[in-house]
Design an enzyme around this catalytic site. Structure first.
Site, PDB file in Angstrom:
ATOM      1  N   ILE A 217       0.853  -1.205   0.000  1.00 32.19           N
ATOM      2  CA  ILE A 217       0.000   0.000   0.000  1.00 32.19           C
ATOM      3  C   ILE A 217       0.884   1.248   0.000  1.00 32.19           C
ATOM      4  CG2 ILE A 217      -1.944   1.157   1.109  1.00 32.19           C
ATOM      5  CD1 ILE A 217      -2.547  -1.480   2.569  1.00 32.19           C
TER       6      ILE A 217
ATOM      7  N   ASN B  45      10.281  -6.688   4.262  1.00 38.63           N
ATOM      8  CA  ASN B  45       9.272  -7.393   3.462  1.00 38.63           C
ATOM      9  C   ASN B  45       9.054  -6.684   2.125  1.00 38.63           C
ATOM     10  OD1 ASN B  45       7.393  -9.373   2.942  1.00 38.63           O
ATOM     11  ND2 ASN B  45       5.734  -8.372   4.047  1.00 38.63           N
TER      12      ASN B  45
ATOM     13  N   PHE C 106       2.906   3.453   7.568  1.00 38.16           N
ATOM     14  CA  PHE C 106       2.473   2.121   7.141  1.00 38.16           C
ATOM     15  C   PHE C 106       3.303   1.019   7.797  1.00 38.16           C
ATOM     16  CE2 PHE C 106       1.470   4.614   3.242  1.00 38.16           C
ATOM     17  CZ  PHE C 106       0.155   4.231   3.045  1.00 38.16           C
TER      18      PHE C 106
ATOM     19  N   SER D 282      -6.995  -1.208  10.667  1.00 37.40           N
ATOM     20  CA  SER D 282      -7.516  -2.360   9.937  1.00 37.40           C
ATOM     21  C   SER D 282      -8.953  -2.654  10.339  1.00 37.40           C
ATOM     22  CB  SER D 282      -6.632  -3.558  10.290  1.00 37.40           C
ATOM     23  OG  SER D 282      -7.273  -4.754   9.980  1.00 37.40           O
TER      24      SER D 282
ATOM     25  N   TYR E  24      -1.507  -9.891  15.551  1.00 39.75           N
ATOM     26  CA  TYR E  24      -1.427  -8.806  14.559  1.00 39.75           C
ATOM     27  C   TYR E  24      -2.583  -7.834  14.738  1.00 39.75           C
ATOM     28  CZ  TYR E  24      -2.611  -6.292  10.394  1.00 39.75           C
ATOM     29  OH  TYR E  24      -3.005  -5.282   9.556  1.00 39.75           O
TER      30      TYR E  24
ATOM     31  N   LYS F 191      -3.040  -3.587  16.058  1.00 40.31           N
ATOM     32  CA  LYS F 191      -3.784  -2.485  15.425  1.00 40.31           C
ATOM     33  C   LYS F 191      -4.741  -1.848  16.433  1.00 40.31           C
ATOM     34  CE  LYS F 191      -1.689  -2.576  11.681  1.00 40.31           C
ATOM     35  NZ  LYS F 191      -0.870  -1.432  11.267  1.00 40.31           N
TER      36      LYS F 191
ATOM     37  N   TYR G 222      -8.498  -0.142   6.977  1.00 38.68           N
ATOM     38  CA  TYR G 222      -8.566  -0.732   5.633  1.00 38.68           C
ATOM     39  C   TYR G 222      -9.410  -1.990   5.668  1.00 38.68           C
ATOM     40  CZ  TYR G 222      -3.995   1.647   5.409  1.00 38.68           C
ATOM     41  OH  TYR G 222      -2.973   2.542   5.497  1.00 38.68           O
TER      42      TYR G 222
ATOM     43  N   ASN H 146      -0.734 -15.842   2.191  1.00 38.57           N
ATOM     44  CA  ASN H 146      -1.854 -16.115   3.101  1.00 38.57           C
ATOM     45  C   ASN H 146      -3.153 -15.573   2.530  1.00 38.57           C
ATOM     46  OD1 ASN H 146      -0.332 -17.103   5.436  1.00 38.57           O
ATOM     47  ND2 ASN H 146       0.547 -15.044   5.430  1.00 38.57           N
TER      48      ASN H 146
ATOM     49  N   ARG I 161     -16.098 -10.362   1.840  1.00 39.62           N
ATOM     50  CA  ARG I 161     -15.208  -9.274   2.258  1.00 39.62           C
ATOM     51  C   ARG I 161     -15.419  -8.068   1.359  1.00 39.62           C
ATOM     52  NH1 ARG I 161     -14.724 -12.667   5.488  1.00 39.62           N
ATOM     53  NH2 ARG I 161     -12.848 -13.646   6.368  1.00 39.62           N
TER      54      ARG I 161
ATOM     55  N   GLY J  37     -10.250 -18.983  12.637  1.00 41.10           N
ATOM     56  CA  GLY J  37     -10.144 -17.540  12.871  1.00 41.10           C
ATOM     57  C   GLY J  37     -10.837 -16.682  11.826  1.00 41.10           C
ATOM     58  N   ASP J  38     -11.294 -17.287  10.698  1.00 45.79           N
ATOM     59  CA  ASP J  38     -11.963 -16.484   9.667  1.00 45.79           C
ATOM     60  C   ASP J  38     -13.329 -16.009  10.156  1.00 45.79           C
ATOM     61  OD1 ASP J  38     -10.250 -16.218   7.552  1.00 45.79           O
ATOM     62  OD2 ASP J  38     -11.024 -17.922   6.414  1.00 45.79           O
TER      63      ASP J  38
HETATM   64  C1  WQD Z   1     -10.140 -13.441   2.246  1.00 46.83           C
HETATM   65  C2  WQD Z   1     -11.103 -14.585   2.068  1.00 46.83           C
HETATM   66  C3  WQD Z   1     -10.505 -16.572   3.275  1.00 46.83           C
HETATM   67  C4  WQD Z   1      -6.886 -17.544   1.074  1.00 46.83           C
HETATM   68  C5  WQD Z   1      -7.051  -9.895   5.619  1.00 46.83           C
HETATM   69  C6  WQD Z   1      -5.808  -9.703   6.427  1.00 46.83           C
HETATM   70  C7  WQD Z   1      -6.155  -9.004   7.678  1.00 46.83           C
HETATM   71  C8  WQD Z   1      -6.889  -7.699   7.400  1.00 46.83           C
HETATM   72  C9  WQD Z   1      -8.056  -7.914   6.546  1.00 46.83           C
HETATM   73  C10 WQD Z   1      -5.420  -5.777   7.253  1.00 46.83           C
HETATM   74  C11 WQD Z   1     -11.387 -15.332   3.362  1.00 46.83           C
HETATM   75  C12 WQD Z   1     -10.469 -16.824   1.781  1.00 46.83           C
HETATM   76  C13 WQD Z   1      -8.031 -16.919   1.498  1.00 46.83           C
HETATM   77  C14 WQD Z   1      -6.974 -18.819   0.455  1.00 46.83           C
HETATM   78  C15 WQD Z   1      -9.367 -18.745   0.728  1.00 46.83           C
HETATM   79  N1  WQD Z   1      -6.070  -6.744   6.709  1.00 46.83           N
HETATM   80  N2  WQD Z   1      -9.253 -17.506   1.328  1.00 46.83           N
HETATM   81  N3  WQD Z   1      -8.226 -19.361   0.295  1.00 46.83           N
HETATM   82  O1  WQD Z   1      -8.884 -13.047   6.097  1.00 46.83           O
HETATM   83  O2  WQD Z   1     -10.185 -11.087   5.255  1.00 46.83           O
HETATM   84  O3  WQD Z   1      -7.903 -10.828   6.246  1.00 46.83           O
HETATM   85  O4  WQD Z   1      -7.688  -8.655   5.402  1.00 46.83           O
HETATM   86  O5  WQD Z   1      -5.312  -5.531   8.382  1.00 46.83           O
HETATM   87  O6  WQD Z   1      -5.015  -8.784   8.374  1.00 46.83           O
HETATM   88  O7  WQD Z   1      -5.182 -10.937   6.621  1.00 46.83           O
HETATM   89  O8  WQD Z   1      -8.193 -11.807   3.965  1.00 46.83           O
HETATM   90  O9  WQD Z   1      -7.232 -12.483   1.809  1.00 46.83           O
HETATM   91  O10 WQD Z   1      -6.686 -13.861   3.854  1.00 46.83           O
HETATM   92  O11 WQD Z   1      -8.999 -13.926   2.935  1.00 46.83           O
HETATM   93  O12 WQD Z   1     -10.467 -19.300   0.566  1.00 46.83           O
HETATM   94  O13 WQD Z   1      -5.985 -19.447   0.075  1.00 46.83           O
HETATM   95  O14 WQD Z   1     -10.504 -15.562   1.198  1.00 46.83           O
HETATM   96  O15 WQD Z   1     -11.031 -17.684   3.939  1.00 46.83           O
HETATM   97  O16 WQD Z   1     -12.726 -15.708   3.358  1.00 46.83           O
HETATM   98  P1  WQD Z   1      -8.879 -11.753   5.430  1.00 46.83           P
HETATM   99  P2  WQD Z   1      -7.664 -13.040   3.105  1.00 46.83           P
END
Ligand code: WQD
Length: 355
Positions: free
Chosen positions: A15, A38, A84, A128, A153, A157, A194, A215, A248, A313-314
């Site tokens: 970003i 990174n 950032f 976040s 993490y 925030k 964000y 990830n 999302r 955790g999702d």
């Molecule tokens: C999005 C969706 C997963 C990978 C991120 C950051 C977090 C925060 C918000 C800043 C979810 C799915 C993912 C994969 C999948 N950002 N997925 N297969 O979890 O919303 O969080 O944004 O602070 O810190 O990590 O984003 O992109 O990891 O996942 O199905 O291989 O995609 O389950 O539903 P998330 P993400």
């Protein structure tokens, strides 16, 4: 004094680099502070290719107090800071929490101390949407209650927002008692929450460079389509959403970059002082399957994916109410999902060419 020179910490990151491009194109002078933990120093060359201007890069670890304060002393003529720089991998933060607390919180404290030494009191901070957890009501406004963090993490925030609010409150209390330092301006801080930033600059010269196995969804999709990963795993299709996959608020990183400039300019609005919080999203939620469909439609690539179990955790679903940012910052995200997925793919293709 209006802002001319801006310090951007983490300015070679995903970003950060897009925001530096936007700042340079709007005529601001930019000093980047980054430890390159990174990201790569060559990002400044790509930024120069896009903008015709090369930002100054200082390689510095801001969680090293002496180094951080020295950096701010040298650049004491900057009028604003966009902070950032932070570690951001959810899973890594669970495995190595002390590194996350030290890196993300120490650096914030030292940045504030460094700014405190100079006359610079204007700060834009990267927060976040994770501070909302799984909200009861959607979309979330800035007044939606924050929830306990789900990982170290996210906790950094949440704590960072508290540190900023406490500092502003302390500053106001001292002033009210007549103890403010002479010539000392009040703090002006915006914390930007964000949602899910994806996509890349239209030039495909800068974008997201994940370390190792991604990830996040978007880089995993592009690396799978590029043949670097065999198959995308979709984490769960049994959620209470129309197609069963989580929702999302994906936002184009260039829209986010534009929001940072609008936020920084807002700090100069007459009457604003103290701290405020803004959601930065599009206001529209998309499911994982909708993102995959958009990717296939926009790029013409077929994506190999399979549904697997839920990821621990999702949360199920979240998207932003963006009225406050639209109204007060005069900013609105305008790039659609297909533009996001296509630009991410073009960036991935460009990376492949260079590899
Ligand atoms: C999005 C969706 C997963 C990978 C991120 C950051 C977090 C925060 C918000 C800043 C979810 C799915 C993912 C994969 C999948 N950002 N997925 N297969 O979890 O919303 O969080 O944004 O602070 O810190 O990590 O984003 O992109 O990891 O996942 O199905 O291989 O995609 O389950 O539903 P998330 P993400």
């Amino acid at each position: 004094m209006k802002v001319k020179k801006v310090i951007v910490t983490g300015g070679t990151g995903f970003i950060g680099s897009h925001t530096v491009v936007e700042l340079l194109q709007r005529g601001y002078d930019v000093i980047i502070a980054d430890d390159l933990s990174n990201s790569k120093a060559s990002v400044v060359d790509r930024i120069a290719e896009i903008t015709g201007k090369k930002p100054f890069l200082e390689v510095v670890d801001l969680s090293d107090r002496t180094a951080c304060l020295h950096f701010f002393k040298i650049h004491s003529d900057a009028e604003a800071v966009i902070h950032f720089a932070a570690a951001k991998a959810v899973g890594e933060s669970v495995l190595n929490p002390l590194h996350y607390y030290r890196n993300n919180l120490d650096s914030l404290l030292y940045v504030l101390e460094g700014m405190g030494q100079s006359a610079c009191r204007k700060l834009v901070y990267s927060s976040s949407c994770t501070v909302y957890g799984q909200p009861e009501h959607l979309p979330v406004t800035e007044d939606t209650p924050r929830q306990p963090a789900t990982c170290p993490y996210a906790n950094t925030k949440r704590i960072s927002e508290d540190i900023l609010a406490d500092m502003v409150h302390g500053d106001e209390a001292r002033r009210a008692k007549g103890e403010g330092m002479e010539g000392d301006n009040p703090w002006k801080i915006l914390a930007l929450r964000y949602f899910n930033p994806i996509g890349a600059h239209a030039s495909a010269l800068i974008g997201e460079l994940p370390n190792g196995v991604p990830n996040n969804l978007m880089p995993y999709i592009t690396q799978t389509a590029a043949g670097l990963r065999p198959c995308l795993q979709v984490f769960g299709d049994d959620y209470d959403t129309p197609d069963g996959t989580p929702i999302r608020d994906y936002i184009h990183v260039c829209d986010l970059a534009e929001a940072h400039v609008a936020a920084m300019e807002y700090l100069d609005k007459p009457g604003f002082e103290g701290i405020d919080f803004f959601n930065l999203g599009t206001g529209t939620g998309y499911s994982v399957l909708e993102v995959i469909q958009s990717f296939e439609r926009a790029t013409g690539q077929k994506l190999n994916y399979k549904i697997v179990g839920r990821r621990e955790g999702d949360i199920e679903q979240i998207w932003a109410n963006t009225d406050k940012a639209n109204r007060l910052l005069g900013w609105k995200a305008h790039r659609g999902l297909d533009e996001m997925t296509l630009s991410a793919w073009k960036w991935q293709e460009n990376l492949q060419k260079k590899a």
